[in-house]
Design a protein around this motif. Sequence first.
Motif, PDB file in Angstrom:
ATOM      1  N   LEU A  10      -3.037 -16.365 -11.175  1.00  0.00           N
ATOM      2  CA  LEU A  10      -3.646 -17.499 -11.861  1.00  0.00           C
ATOM      3  C   LEU A  10      -5.110 -17.589 -11.467  1.00  0.00           C
ATOM      4  O   LEU A  10      -5.437 -18.001 -10.351  1.00  0.00           O
ATOM      5  N   PHE A  11      -5.994 -17.224 -12.383  1.00  0.00           N
ATOM      6  CA  PHE A  11      -7.427 -17.273 -12.126  1.00  0.00           C
ATOM      7  C   PHE A  11      -8.154 -18.005 -13.243  1.00  0.00           C
ATOM      8  O   PHE A  11      -9.244 -17.613 -13.656  1.00  0.00           O
ATOM      9  N   ILE A  12      -7.521 -19.065 -13.730  1.00  0.00           N
ATOM     10  CA  ILE A  12      -8.216 -19.973 -14.627  1.00  0.00           C
ATOM     11  C   ILE A  12      -8.926 -21.015 -13.756  1.00  0.00           C
ATOM     12  O   ILE A  12      -8.579 -21.197 -12.593  1.00  0.00           O
ATOM     13  N   PRO A  13      -9.930 -21.706 -14.313  1.00  0.00           N
ATOM     14  CA  PRO A  13     -10.652 -22.695 -13.496  1.00  0.00           C
ATOM     15  C   PRO A  13      -9.924 -24.033 -13.400  1.00  0.00           C
ATOM     16  O   PRO A  13     -10.543 -25.074 -13.267  1.00  0.00           O
ATOM     17  N   GLY A  14      -8.627 -24.031 -13.472  1.00  0.00           N
ATOM     18  CA  GLY A  14      -7.798 -25.218 -13.326  1.00  0.00           C
ATOM     19  C   GLY A  14      -6.770 -25.292 -14.439  1.00  0.00           C
ATOM     20  O   GLY A  14      -7.123 -25.061 -15.592  1.00  0.00           O
ATOM     21  N   SER A 302     -22.406 -21.134 -11.170  1.00  0.00           N
ATOM     22  CA  SER A 302     -21.359 -21.981 -10.614  1.00  0.00           C
ATOM     23  C   SER A 302     -20.608 -21.234  -9.525  1.00  0.00           C
ATOM     24  O   SER A 302     -20.315 -20.046  -9.661  1.00  0.00           O
ATOM     25  N   ASP A 303     -20.270 -21.947  -8.465  1.00  0.00           N
ATOM     26  CA  ASP A 303     -19.465 -21.355  -7.401  1.00  0.00           C
ATOM     27  C   ASP A 303     -17.979 -21.617  -7.595  1.00  0.00           C
ATOM     28  O   ASP A 303     -17.179 -21.308  -6.707  1.00  0.00           O
ATOM     29  N   THR A 304     -17.592 -22.174  -8.745  1.00  0.00           N
ATOM     30  CA  THR A 304     -16.166 -22.394  -9.000  1.00  0.00           C
ATOM     31  C   THR A 304     -15.635 -21.614 -10.193  1.00  0.00           C
ATOM     32  O   THR A 304     -14.427 -21.412 -10.297  1.00  0.00           O
ATOM     33  N   VAL A 305     -16.513 -21.166 -11.080  1.00  0.00           N
ATOM     34  CA  VAL A 305     -16.051 -20.383 -12.231  1.00  0.00           C
ATOM     35  C   VAL A 305     -17.191 -19.509 -12.733  1.00  0.00           C
ATOM     36  O   VAL A 305     -18.340 -19.937 -12.795  1.00  0.00           O
ATOM     37  N   SER A 306     -16.855 -18.267 -13.046  1.00  0.00           N
ATOM     38  CA  SER A 306     -17.817 -17.342 -13.641  1.00  0.00           C
ATOM     39  C   SER A 306     -17.378 -17.017 -15.062  1.00  0.00           C
ATOM     40  O   SER A 306     -16.250 -16.544 -15.270  1.00  0.00           O
ATOM     41  N   ALA A 307     -18.239 -17.310 -16.020  1.00  0.00           N
ATOM     42  CA  ALA A 307     -17.984 -16.974 -17.419  1.00  0.00           C
ATOM     43  C   ALA A 307     -18.670 -15.644 -17.701  1.00  0.00           C
ATOM     44  O   ALA A 307     -19.899 -15.550 -17.697  1.00  0.00           O
ATOM     45  N   VAL A 308     -17.872 -14.600 -17.924  1.00  0.00           N
ATOM     46  CA  VAL A 308     -18.372 -13.230 -18.014  1.00  0.00           C
ATOM     47  C   VAL A 308     -18.480 -12.829 -19.484  1.00  0.00           C
ATOM     48  O   VAL A 308     -17.472 -12.812 -20.215  1.00  0.00           O
ATOM     49  N   MET A 309     -19.700 -12.524 -19.918  1.00  0.00           N
ATOM     50  CA  MET A 309     -19.914 -12.123 -21.301  1.00  0.00           C
ATOM     51  C   MET A 309     -19.375 -10.709 -21.526  1.00  0.00           C
ATOM     52  O   MET A 309     -19.596  -9.811 -20.709  1.00  0.00           O
ATOM     53  N   LEU A 342     -16.309 -14.178 -24.276  1.00  0.00           N
ATOM     54  CA  LEU A 342     -16.304 -14.066 -22.826  1.00  0.00           C
ATOM     55  C   LEU A 342     -14.906 -14.325 -22.281  1.00  0.00           C
ATOM     56  O   LEU A 342     -14.007 -14.756 -22.988  1.00  0.00           O
ATOM     57  N   PHE A 343     -14.747 -14.045 -20.999  1.00  0.00           N
ATOM     58  CA  PHE A 343     -13.566 -14.488 -20.272  1.00  0.00           C
ATOM     59  C   PHE A 343     -14.058 -15.161 -18.997  1.00  0.00           C
ATOM     60  O   PHE A 343     -15.147 -14.870 -18.505  1.00  0.00           O
ATOM     61  N   ARG A 344     -13.255 -16.095 -18.489  1.00  0.00           N
ATOM     62  CA  ARG A 344     -13.689 -16.869 -17.333  1.00  0.00           C
ATOM     63  C   ARG A 344     -12.771 -16.601 -16.141  1.00  0.00           C
ATOM     64  O   ARG A 344     -11.547 -16.641 -16.267  1.00  0.00           O
ATOM     65  N   ILE A 345     -13.385 -16.314 -15.002  1.00  0.00           N
ATOM     66  CA  ILE A 345     -12.661 -16.157 -13.746  1.00  0.00           C
ATOM     67  C   ILE A 345     -12.859 -17.428 -12.930  1.00  0.00           C
ATOM     68  O   ILE A 345     -13.981 -17.753 -12.526  1.00  0.00           O
ATOM     69  N   GLY A 346     -11.779 -18.148 -12.696  1.00  0.00           N
ATOM     70  CA  GLY A 346     -11.850 -19.303 -11.825  1.00  0.00           C
ATOM     71  C   GLY A 346     -11.749 -18.852 -10.374  1.00  0.00           C
ATOM     72  O   GLY A 346     -10.860 -18.071 -10.024  1.00  0.00           O
ATOM     73  N   HIS A 347     -12.667 -19.320  -9.531  1.00  0.00           N
ATOM     74  CA  HIS A 347     -12.632 -18.955  -8.108  1.00  0.00           C
ATOM     75  C   HIS A 347     -12.859 -20.215  -7.283  1.00  0.00           C
ATOM     76  O   HIS A 347     -13.895 -20.405  -6.657  1.00  0.00           O
ATOM     77  N   LEU A 348     -11.843 -21.070  -7.296  1.00  0.00           N
ATOM     78  CA  LEU A 348     -11.939 -22.332  -6.571  1.00  0.00           C
ATOM     79  C   LEU A 348     -10.574 -22.737  -6.043  1.00  0.00           C
ATOM     80  O   LEU A 348      -9.544 -22.239  -6.479  1.00  0.00           O
ATOM     81  N   GLY A 349     -10.635 -23.655  -5.077  1.00  0.00           N
ATOM     82  CA  GLY A 349      -9.395 -24.174  -4.521  1.00  0.00           C
ATOM     83  C   GLY A 349      -8.865 -23.301  -3.394  1.00  0.00           C
ATOM     84  O   GLY A 349      -9.604 -22.841  -2.522  1.00  0.00           O
ATOM     85  N   ASP A 350      -7.570 -23.050  -3.433  1.00  0.00           N
ATOM     86  CA  ASP A 350      -6.885 -22.286  -2.387  1.00  0.00           C
ATOM     87  C   ASP A 350      -7.142 -20.797  -2.636  1.00  0.00           C
ATOM     88  O   ASP A 350      -6.388 -20.127  -3.336  1.00  0.00           O
ATOM     89  N   LEU A 351      -8.219 -20.274  -2.066  1.00  0.00           N
ATOM     90  CA  LEU A 351      -8.688 -18.932  -2.411  1.00  0.00           C
ATOM     91  C   LEU A 351      -9.318 -18.275  -1.196  1.00  0.00           C
ATOM     92  O   LEU A 351     -10.002 -18.918  -0.405  1.00  0.00           O
ATOM     93  N   ASN A 352      -9.083 -16.938  -1.069  1.00  0.00           N
ATOM     94  CA  ASN A 352      -9.704 -16.183   0.019  1.00  0.00           C
ATOM     95  C   ASN A 352     -10.183 -14.823  -0.496  1.00  0.00           C
ATOM     96  O   ASN A 352     -10.095 -14.526  -1.699  1.00  0.00           O
TER      97      ASN A 352
END
Length: 400
Positions: A10-14, A302-309, A342-352
Amino acid sequence: MTRFIGTRALFIPGPTNVPDAVRRAIDLPQQDMRAPDFASFTLPIFENLKKVFRTETGTPVVFPSSGTGLWEAALTNCLSPGDRVLVARFGQFSHLWVDMAERLGFEVECIDVEWGRGIPIEQIEEALSQDRGHAIKAVLATQNETATGVASDIGELRAAMDRAAHPALLMVDGVSAVGSLEHRFDDWRIDVTVSGSQKGFMLPAGLGIGCFSEKALTAAESAWSRRCYFDVRDMVAINQTGYFPYTPPTNLLAGLKVATDMLLDEGLDAVTARHHRLAGAVRAAVAGWGLQLCAQEARWHSDTVSAVMLPEGTDGGAFIRHAYFEYGISYGAGLSKVAGKLFRIGHLGDLNETMVLQILGATELVMRDMGMAFETGSGVAAAIEHLSRPVGGGLKVAAE
């Protein structure tokens, strides 16, 4: 039919991943929300929230809703029909807040900004400086525009409002910011922060989590927009005793206590630094692949989601469907103006680190399958290089 087996990524931004400790906290028998000792369960939650919002004078509130409910609560509690609000629209979620304000009967002065850019501080300051009669009653600001992966500087916005010497309320959408990005309610003199449980708070959706300043609560006493369920006066008055004006979601509240404990135990500065570091790894990978972000400048990354073209000719919808059915990956899709692009990679919350490398390696599989031109391993290698750098000036050493 999917061939995928195993645990989905699960790598959506929420909603974001829910830590095991939070999941265990939620899994409890139903409670008596009128029990004489219920306040001993709820009052520490509000104390934790004050620390997460970094406020001593603000009042946290928790509504059974999503962040959208808190958008409505912010507007209807502090404003009256016909009041003018100033807002920048630069993505799908800032657009939806504009739409809500219009539908609720407020006069909206909207500054449209190219998607991929952030809040236009200079234009906001100019509009406020020209409003000598102070017809503008609130500035609505989306701190992190999830649709485009754009973060804006709320501290700079407050400074601009101060330079304009304007008394408008500052209302901030912090849904994908609070608990992940720096958010300073008192220092930035925010009047209302809107957030939700399913992002930085690492919970399932279902809680609208906000904070109201003394100025905002004073405005609520004279504002005459109709509200009932979202009347913050009722909520605050009863919350002070540790109870709620209607049935609260006790299981989610139990999870919220654990989640906020986790954030505070890690330390809010450390949480922000972790998100910045992991986001940097994603951005390094994107550059390694030769792709671009929707966010047009580094100051808006953004440090919580990257929208990749995606390259011209690559169907974003097909990319996301292939990832989901073939490899069990959930990316965020492009919305509205950027749908299919684009597609969006969510990178926030419980993540390492290893979770980030998992999604980057999987993304390369999808890119290969979709026939995209890139050097295999280039993104993962760039991310590893980024993550291998010393943190805080120290050296990385193996644990003994």
